[in-house]
Scaffold this active site. Structure first.
Site, PDB file in Angstrom:
ATOM      1  N   PRO A  78       0.827  -1.219   0.000  1.00  0.00           N
ATOM      2  CA  PRO A  78       0.000   0.000   0.000  1.00  0.00           C
ATOM      3  C   PRO A  78       0.853   1.257   0.000  1.00  0.00           C
ATOM      4  O   PRO A  78       1.887   1.321   0.665  1.00  0.00           O
ATOM      5  CB  PRO A  78      -0.801  -0.124   1.302  1.00  0.00           C
ATOM      6  CG  PRO A  78      -0.882  -1.591   1.544  1.00  0.00           C
ATOM      7  CD  PRO A  78       0.423  -2.143   1.057  1.00  0.00           C
ATOM      8  N   CYS A  79       0.380   2.252  -0.746  1.00  0.00           N
ATOM      9  CA  CYS A  79       1.206   3.447  -0.954  1.00  0.00           C
ATOM     10  C   CYS A  79       0.640   4.686  -0.296  1.00  0.00           C
ATOM     11  O   CYS A  79       1.180   5.770  -0.462  1.00  0.00           O
ATOM     12  CB  CYS A  79       1.370   3.709  -2.450  1.00  0.00           C
ATOM     13  SG  CYS A  79      -0.212   4.045  -3.293  1.00  0.00           S
ATOM     14  N   GLN A  80      -0.449   4.567   0.480  1.00  0.00           N
ATOM     15  CA  GLN A  80      -1.090   5.774   1.000  1.00  0.00           C
ATOM     16  C   GLN A  80      -0.160   6.613   1.862  1.00  0.00           C
ATOM     17  O   GLN A  80      -0.315   7.815   1.978  1.00  0.00           O
ATOM     18  CB  GLN A  80      -2.349   5.419   1.796  1.00  0.00           C
ATOM     19  CG  GLN A  80      -3.496   4.948   0.928  1.00  0.00           C
ATOM     20  CD  GLN A  80      -3.487   3.443   0.718  1.00  0.00           C
ATOM     21  OE1 GLN A  80      -2.464   2.795   0.889  1.00  0.00           O
ATOM     22  NE2 GLN A  80      -4.616   2.901   0.344  1.00  0.00           N
ATOM     23  N   MET A  82       2.854   7.244   1.199  1.00  0.00           N
ATOM     24  CA  MET A  82       3.828   7.929   0.345  1.00  0.00           C
ATOM     25  C   MET A  82       3.190   8.744  -0.760  1.00  0.00           C
ATOM     26  O   MET A  82       3.786   9.656  -1.280  1.00  0.00           O
ATOM     27  CB  MET A  82       4.763   6.899  -0.283  1.00  0.00           C
ATOM     28  CG  MET A  82       5.684   6.231   0.698  1.00  0.00           C
ATOM     29  SD  MET A  82       6.531   4.842  -0.052  1.00  0.00           S
ATOM     30  CE  MET A  82       5.578   3.483   0.562  1.00  0.00           C
ATOM     31  N   SER A  83       1.966   8.413  -1.126  1.00  0.00           N
ATOM     32  CA  SER A  83       1.345   9.050  -2.267  1.00  0.00           C
ATOM     33  C   SER A  83       1.173  10.547  -2.060  1.00  0.00           C
ATOM     34  O   SER A  83       0.930  11.016  -0.957  1.00  0.00           O
ATOM     35  CB  SER A  83      -0.030   8.416  -2.516  1.00  0.00           C
ATOM     36  OG  SER A  83      -0.743   9.136  -3.476  1.00  0.00           O
TER      37      SER A  83
END
Length: 346
Positions: A78-80, A82-83
């Site tokens: 999951p990238c939340q 870093m996004s």
């Protein structure tokens, strides 16, 4: 070769993977409904549902991958954290999920590993052994002593067979030799891919499977009909987004916006069903009365096509439209993975 997939979502990234003689036989996904979705789409894969940070779940994945002699690992944590759309907290616990990817890699030691994330991962840090370290340096620190060659790159899916601009960071990792990027391809436009589909207004359906328009409220419809291709309704001088009390709505220029016909689609996000979110409205066609058709968000069928899914891709009957929109918004465009695997070291 056999492969294992971590943070598998519903397996969109795996759509074309068998073309490359890779069979994903073990997968892990945290959420139960997505794990079930994956299992129904990839019936021969052993899905281990649960939190990879839990020792029992991690060990189950590792044991199954060893038993199946998996020599390929794909991971899309999951990238939340870093996004650019998230809060970008440097020590967000989600950034540390990469540790479990690397832990599995060090214990399984497959020949080839592909890790996908948002471009910001290349500049993001995590805490390891009490020290703050860049994620890229952490990966190198852990894997290079094992003989891995690590090639971190940023790619745009629109350069690799996908009619959608979506920039991703990819770690191409191999024990065999440096895993190089394939050559870029010509970009594919929205017009080339979805112009043939029937025009639809709010709530209308068609004979094409999954080509059914969402129902929108009258206020949204009225100002979208006055919004040209590629423009946002926020710039309309008369017919602009208003609250129920008539107050003008303010927002980013990517909101309440029609996409372009003659470019790849913008990034399709989890909120692709919302008129007010980013770049979600159909391009529309100029009508004789001066308004524009298709005052709506993209249909599921249009999203399938612009994500690069094959015509045969059919989600489970029980999956709601909202769930399907969410998992595609979070998924990796499968033709990007397809192209990257065309140069996998052998």
């Amino acid at each position: 070769m056999n492969g294992v997939s971590l943070f598998a979502n519903v397996g969109i990234a795996e759509t074309y993977i068998k073309k490359h003689h890779i069979d994903i036989v073990v997968a892990n996904e945290l959420l139960d409904n997505r794990a079930q979705f994956h299992q129904e789409m990839h019936t021969r894969c052993k899905m281990i549902q649960g939190d990879i940070t839990n020792d029992a779940v991690f060990n189950s994945v590792l044991t199954a991958a060893k038993k199946k002699k998996c020599d390929f690992l794909i991971a899309t944590p999951p990238c939340q954290g870093m996004s650019l759309a998230g809060k970008m907290q440097e020590n967000d616990p989600r950034n540390s999920l990469i540790k479990y990817v690397i832990k599995l890699a060090t214990e399984l030691q497959p020949n080839n590993i592909l890790i996908e994330n948002v471009p910001k991962v290349l500049k993001t840090y995590l805490v390891h052994n009490g020290e703050t370290i860049k994620i890229t340096d952490y990966i190198k620190q852990e894997l290079e002593p094992l003989g891995y060659i690590i090639n971190p790159v940023v790619v745009d899916a629109s350069d690799y067979g996908t009619p959608q601009s979506r920039k991703r960071a990819i770690y191409l990792i191999s024990k065999l030799h440096k895993w190089e990027l394939p050559a870029k391809e010509d970009k594919i436009t929205v017009r080339e891919m979805i112009e043939h589909l029937p025009s639809l207004e709010s709530g209308e359906t068609s004979s094409v499977a999954f080509h059914k328009a969402k129902v929108h409220n009258d206020r949204h419809i009225s100002f979208l009909k006055q919004t040209p291709t590629g423009k946002t309704a926020l710039h309309n001088k008369v017919h602009y987004p208003k609250k129920q009390d008539g107050t003008r709505i303010k927002g980013y220029d990517t909101t309440y916006k029609r996409i372009e016909w003659d470019k790849p689609a913008p990034t399709i996000t989890m909120a692709n069903g919302s008129v007010s979110s980013q770049n979600n409205v159909h391009p529309g066609r100029l009508l004789e009365n001066g308004t524009y058709s298709d005052a709506r968000v993209l249909t599921l069928k249009e999203i399938f096509i612009l994500t690069g899914l094959p015509d045969s891709w059919t989600p489970p009957e029980w999956a709601s439209e909202n769930l399907i929109r969410q998992v595609i918004g979070e998924g990796v465009p499968p033709k990007l993975i397809d192209q990257l695997l065309s140069t996998i070291p052998k």
